[in-house]
Motif scaffolding. Structure first.
Motif, short mmCIF file in Angstrom:
data_model
loop_
_atom_site.label_atom_id
_atom_site.label_comp_id
_atom_site.label_asym_id
_atom_site.label_seq_id
_atom_site.Cartn_x
_atom_site.Cartn_y
_atom_site.Cartn_z
N SER A 1 -24.93 24.25 -1.12
CA SER A 1 -24.35 22.98 -0.72
C SER A 1 -25.40 22.03 -0.16
N ALA A 2 -25.32 20.76 -0.53
CA ALA A 2 -26.21 19.72 0.01
C ALA A 2 -25.97 19.49 1.50
N CYS A 3 -24.81 19.90 2.02
CA CYS A 3 -24.49 19.68 3.43
C CYS A 3 -25.21 20.64 4.37
N ARG A 4 -25.70 21.75 3.87
CA ARG A 4 -26.43 22.68 4.72
C ARG A 4 -27.71 22.00 5.22
N PRO A 5 -28.06 22.15 6.49
CA PRO A 5 -29.22 21.46 7.05
C PRO A 5 -30.53 21.66 6.28
N ALA A 6 -30.76 22.82 5.72
CA ALA A 6 -32.01 23.07 5.00
C ALA A 6 -32.06 22.36 3.65
N PRO B 1 -22.71 18.88 -4.56
CA PRO B 1 -22.17 17.89 -3.63
C PRO B 1 -21.18 18.54 -2.67
N CYS B 2 -20.93 17.84 -1.58
CA CYS B 2 -20.03 18.35 -0.55
C CYS B 2 -19.35 17.16 0.12
N ALA B 3 -18.41 17.44 0.98
CA ALA B 3 -17.70 16.39 1.71
C ALA B 3 -18.07 16.42 3.18
N SER C 1 -18.23 11.74 0.07
CA SER C 1 -18.95 12.65 -0.82
C SER C 1 -20.46 12.48 -0.63
N PHE C 2 -21.16 13.61 -0.50
CA PHE C 2 -22.62 13.62 -0.31
C PHE C 2 -23.24 14.63 -1.26
N GLY C 3 -24.34 14.24 -1.87
CA GLY C 3 -25.06 15.15 -2.76
C GLY C 3 -26.19 14.43 -3.46
N PRO C 4 -26.83 15.09 -4.41
CA PRO C 4 -27.93 14.46 -5.15
C PRO C 4 -27.49 13.15 -5.80
N GLN D 1 -20.31 17.09 10.30
CA GLN D 1 -18.90 17.48 10.29
C GLN D 1 -18.35 17.40 8.87
N ALA D 2 -17.59 18.41 8.48
CA ALA D 2 -16.85 18.40 7.22
C ALA D 2 -15.39 18.10 7.55
#
Length: 167
Positions: free
Chosen positions: A37-42, A72-74, A106-109, A136-137
């Motif tokens: 997931s793009a939401c993970r800090p790394a 992508p993630c929310a 929505s967040f991602g590449p 936050q999700a």
């Protein structure tokens, strides 16, 4: 003796190289695919830049971007657990939040997001060059701290806006 040391170093290097793919695959898999997931800090980067001010406040924008290869993630609402630092030392300033805390984004590449840091102009300000925060999700916190670099000043009464689409 020299041969034993070389053998030990070679074995250690091979073990490290062999474990590298396993470490990369240890990231959680999202429901939409096999990529992390793009939401993970790394899996994303964040940068702080100055933004246009408003009456009684100056603003900074924190932009998050994800490289290709991540799912992508929310995200929803304002990041929490903000800590501002200057040259590695915590400033002691805490931040509240404002705005809609429920709308998913929505967040991602190829789909960056940003949030606002609003600082009162009339308060005693301290310099900072880094912010750490928890994203936050819609269903709660995303584990781990994200970090953003860039020069800013913060003060008592600093507020954080919700994550929004775009850079």
């Amino acid at each position: 003796m020299r041969t034993n040391r070389q053998t030990a170093v070679t074995v250690a290097a091979l073990l490290l190289a062999a474990s590298a793919p396993a470490v990369a695959q240890a990231s959680p898999v999202t429901a939409t695919g096999a990529a992390p997931s793009a939401c993970r800090p790394a899996n994303h980067t964040a940068k702080i830049t100055a933004a246009p001010g408003s009456a009684g406040h100056h603003h900074y924008r924190v932009t998050l971007t994800a490289a290709s290869g991540y799912d992508p993630c929310a995200l929803a609402g304002s990041p929490t657990d903000l800590r501002f630092s200057d040259r590695g030392a915590h400033t002691g300033i805490t931040a509240g939040h404002y705005g809609d805390q429920r709308t998913p984004v929505s967040f991602g590449p190829g789909h960056p997001v940003h949030f606002d840091i609003q600082v009162p102009s009339d308060a005693r300000q301290v310099p900072a060059d880094e912010a750490s925060f928890t994203l936050q999700a819609p269903g709660g916190q995303i584990p781990g701290a994200s970090f953003a670099q860039g020069g800013l000043t913060v003060a008592a009464g600093t507020l954080i806006g919700p994550v929004m689409q775009g850079a």
